[in-house]
Design a protein around this motif. Structure first.
Motif, PDB file in Angstrom:
ATOM      1  N   THR A  11       0.844  -1.183   0.000  1.00  0.00           N
ATOM      2  CA  THR A  11       0.000   0.000   0.000  1.00  0.00           C
ATOM      3  C   THR A  11       0.884   1.239   0.000  1.00  0.00           C
ATOM      4  OG1 THR A  11      -1.741  -1.119   1.254  1.00  0.00           O
ATOM      5  CG2 THR A  11      -1.792   1.286   1.233  1.00  0.00           C
ATOM      6  N   VAL A  12       0.626   2.134  -0.941  1.00  0.00           N
ATOM      7  CA  VAL A  12       1.274   3.442  -0.959  1.00  0.00           C
ATOM      8  C   VAL A  12       0.241   4.439  -0.459  1.00  0.00           C
ATOM      9  CG1 VAL A  12       2.347   5.236  -2.387  1.00  0.00           C
ATOM     10  CG2 VAL A  12       2.764   2.804  -2.893  1.00  0.00           C
ATOM     11  N   VAL A  13       0.604   5.214   0.547  1.00  0.00           N
ATOM     12  CA  VAL A  13      -0.279   6.224   1.111  1.00  0.00           C
ATOM     13  C   VAL A  13       0.290   7.598   0.792  1.00  0.00           C
ATOM     14  CG1 VAL A  13      -1.319   7.175   3.212  1.00  0.00           C
ATOM     15  CG2 VAL A  13      -0.986   4.695   2.998  1.00  0.00           C
ATOM     16  N   THR A  14      -0.520   8.430   0.137  1.00  0.00           N
ATOM     17  CA  THR A  14      -0.127   9.799  -0.190  1.00  0.00           C
ATOM     18  C   THR A  14      -1.165  10.744   0.401  1.00  0.00           C
ATOM     19  OG1 THR A  14       0.908   9.069  -2.255  1.00  0.00           O
ATOM     20  CG2 THR A  14       0.386  11.411  -2.070  1.00  0.00           C
ATOM     21  N   SER A  73     -11.564  11.612   1.125  1.00  0.00           N
ATOM     22  CA  SER A  73     -11.488  13.046   1.409  1.00  0.00           C
ATOM     23  C   SER A  73     -12.327  13.397   2.621  1.00  0.00           C
ATOM     24  CB  SER A  73     -11.961  13.848   0.192  1.00  0.00           C
ATOM     25  OG  SER A  73     -11.811  15.237   0.440  1.00  0.00           O
ATOM     26  N   GLU A  74     -11.662  13.943   3.623  1.00  0.00           N
ATOM     27  CA  GLU A  74     -12.329  14.438   4.827  1.00  0.00           C
ATOM     28  C   GLU A  74     -11.338  15.317   5.579  1.00  0.00           C
ATOM     29  OE1 GLU A  74     -13.241  10.681   6.666  1.00  0.00           O
ATOM     30  OE2 GLU A  74     -11.404  10.696   7.851  1.00  0.00           O
ATOM     31  N   ALA A  75     -11.850  16.187   6.409  1.00  0.00           N
ATOM     32  CA  ALA A  75     -10.981  17.049   7.200  1.00  0.00           C
ATOM     33  C   ALA A  75     -10.070  16.197   8.082  1.00  0.00           C
ATOM     34  CB  ALA A  75     -11.818  17.989   8.062  1.00  0.00           C
ATOM     35  N   ASP A  76      -8.858  16.672   8.265  1.00  0.00           N
ATOM     36  CA  ASP A  76      -7.926  15.971   9.146  1.00  0.00           C
ATOM     37  C   ASP A  76      -7.136  17.001   9.956  1.00  0.00           C
ATOM     38  OD1 ASP A  76      -5.627  16.826   7.579  1.00  0.00           O
ATOM     39  OD2 ASP A  76      -6.063  15.204   6.186  1.00  0.00           O
ATOM     40  N   ASN A  77      -6.256  16.505  10.792  1.00  0.00           N
ATOM     41  CA  ASN A  77      -5.438  17.369  11.642  1.00  0.00           C
ATOM     42  C   ASN A  77      -3.998  17.416  11.168  1.00  0.00           C
ATOM     43  OD1 ASN A  77      -7.472  18.149  13.544  1.00  0.00           O
ATOM     44  ND2 ASN A  77      -7.394  16.052  14.328  1.00  0.00           N
ATOM     45  N   GLY A  78      -3.807  17.440   9.849  1.00  0.00           N
ATOM     46  CA  GLY A  78      -2.455  17.561   9.314  1.00  0.00           C
ATOM     47  C   GLY A  78      -1.922  16.276   8.713  1.00  0.00           C
ATOM     48  N   LEU A  79      -0.691  16.365   8.260  1.00  0.00           N
ATOM     49  CA  LEU A  79      -0.038  15.293   7.516  1.00  0.00           C
ATOM     50  C   LEU A  79      -0.046  13.952   8.255  1.00  0.00           C
ATOM     51  CD1 LEU A  79       1.692  14.370   5.079  1.00  0.00           C
ATOM     52  CD2 LEU A  79       3.694  15.133   6.382  1.00  0.00           C
ATOM     53  N   ALA A  82      -3.403  12.415   8.500  1.00  0.00           N
ATOM     54  CA  ALA A  82      -3.764  11.857   7.190  1.00  0.00           C
ATOM     55  C   ALA A  82      -3.045  10.525   6.953  1.00  0.00           C
ATOM     56  CB  ALA A  82      -3.429  12.846   6.083  1.00  0.00           C
ATOM     57  N   PHE A  83      -1.760  10.450   7.274  1.00  0.00           N
ATOM     58  CA  PHE A  83      -1.029   9.195   7.118  1.00  0.00           C
ATOM     59  C   PHE A  83      -1.637   8.101   8.007  1.00  0.00           C
ATOM     60  CE2 PHE A  83       3.273  11.065   5.570  1.00  0.00           C
ATOM     61  CZ  PHE A  83       2.847  11.000   4.259  1.00  0.00           C
ATOM     62  N   ASN A  84      -2.020   8.444   9.217  1.00  0.00           N
ATOM     63  CA  ASN A  84      -2.657   7.458  10.096  1.00  0.00           C
ATOM     64  C   ASN A  84      -3.993   6.994   9.541  1.00  0.00           C
ATOM     65  OD1 ASN A  84      -0.719   7.051  12.116  1.00  0.00           O
ATOM     66  ND2 ASN A  84      -1.294   8.953  13.136  1.00  0.00           N
ATOM     67  N   LYS A  85      -4.746   7.913   8.923  1.00  0.00           N
ATOM     68  CA  LYS A  85      -6.006   7.513   8.291  1.00  0.00           C
ATOM     69  C   LYS A  85      -5.734   6.555   7.129  1.00  0.00           C
ATOM     70  CE  LYS A  85      -8.736  11.508   9.573  1.00  0.00           C
ATOM     71  NZ  LYS A  85      -9.684  12.527   9.135  1.00  0.00           N
ATOM     72  N   GLY A  92      -2.284  -3.561   2.602  1.00  0.00           N
ATOM     73  CA  GLY A  92      -1.011  -4.168   2.249  1.00  0.00           C
ATOM     74  C   GLY A  92      -0.241  -4.751   3.414  1.00  0.00           C
ATOM     75  N   LYS A  93       0.593  -5.722   3.090  1.00  0.00           N
ATOM     76  CA  LYS A  93       1.546  -6.276   4.059  1.00  0.00           C
ATOM     77  C   LYS A  93       2.613  -5.236   4.359  1.00  0.00           C
ATOM     78  CE  LYS A  93       4.851 -10.040   4.786  1.00  0.00           C
ATOM     79  NZ  LYS A  93       5.411 -11.299   4.236  1.00  0.00           N
ATOM     80  N   TYR A  94       2.972  -4.475   3.328  1.00  0.00           N
ATOM     81  CA  TYR A  94       3.966  -3.413   3.456  1.00  0.00           C
ATOM     82  C   TYR A  94       3.320  -2.087   3.101  1.00  0.00           C
ATOM     83  CZ  TYR A  94       7.135  -7.386   3.440  1.00  0.00           C
ATOM     84  OH  TYR A  94       7.759  -8.574   3.740  1.00  0.00           O
ATOM     85  N   ILE A  95       3.739  -1.019   3.801  1.00  0.00           N
ATOM     86  CA  ILE A  95       3.179   0.309   3.610  1.00  0.00           C
ATOM     87  C   ILE A  95       4.305   1.258   3.225  1.00  0.00           C
ATOM     88  CG2 ILE A  95       1.801   2.167   4.639  1.00  0.00           C
ATOM     89  CD1 ILE A  95       0.419  -0.610   4.761  1.00  0.00           C
ATOM     90  N   ASN A  96       4.047   2.074   2.210  1.00  0.00           N
ATOM     91  CA  ASN A  96       4.988   3.115   1.802  1.00  0.00           C
ATOM     92  C   ASN A  96       4.272   4.452   1.948  1.00  0.00           C
ATOM     93  OD1 ASN A  96       5.799   5.091  -0.491  1.00  0.00           O
ATOM     94  ND2 ASN A  96       7.568   3.762  -0.271  1.00  0.00           N
ATOM     95  N   PHE A  97       4.820   5.332   2.774  1.00  0.00           N
ATOM     96  CA  PHE A  97       4.275   6.681   2.894  1.00  0.00           C
ATOM     97  C   PHE A  97       5.024   7.565   1.909  1.00  0.00           C
ATOM     98  CE2 PHE A  97       3.429   4.799   7.055  1.00  0.00           C
ATOM     99  CZ  PHE A  97       2.068   5.027   7.144  1.00  0.00           C
TER     100      PHE A  97
END
Length: 140
Positions: A11-14, A73-79, A82-85, A92-97
């Protein structure tokens, strides 16, 4: 009966917010394209948008329609929120931020990373310039 081994999902999270207003449209497109161009077949790319109101979602929708990304898409408390969401939604077994202005410079980056992770006992690698890995392995 022989069953082919399936590759683990990555999983790539942006995280994004108001990229159009910030003049970063081209950078995020380069990010999306670099993920899509990976030679690794098992990638989900999650884009976590912090309730953009400047056309960012309209910029991203065609890539969601192509199946390249999933947008939340929803309001968040910063970067980091958002990464935690994204982490909570990741399969994924592996995560790439990956930041929205970053991109893979190598089309094999994910496949090489997964290969090294699967061969080692590590669950994490840190990638920097030149793909030097925390595990002491340099990939060329």
């Amino acid at each position: 009966m022989h069953h082919p081994q399936t590759k683990p999902l990555v999983t790539v999270v942006t995280a994004v917010r108001n990229l159009v207003r910030a003049g970063r449209s081209a950078a995020v497109i380069e990010c999306l394209e670099s993920v899509h161009q990976q030679d690794y077949p098992q990638i989900e790319h999650l884009v976590i948008d912090g309730a953009s109101d400047d056309g960012t979602l309209e910029l991203l929708r065609p890539y969601e329609t192509k199946g390249w990304i999933k947008i939340y898409s929803e309001a968040d408390n910063g970067l980091y929120d958002a990464f935690n969401k994204g982490l909570a939604r990741a399969s994924g077994k592996y995560i790439n931020f990956m930041n929205s202005d970053d991109h893979f410079i190598e089309d094999r980056a994910v496949s090489l990373s997964v290969k090294r992770l699967e061969e080692s006992s590590r669950s994490c690698i840190r990638v920097g310039g030149g793909l030097d890995y925390e595990a002491g392995i340099s990939i060329s």
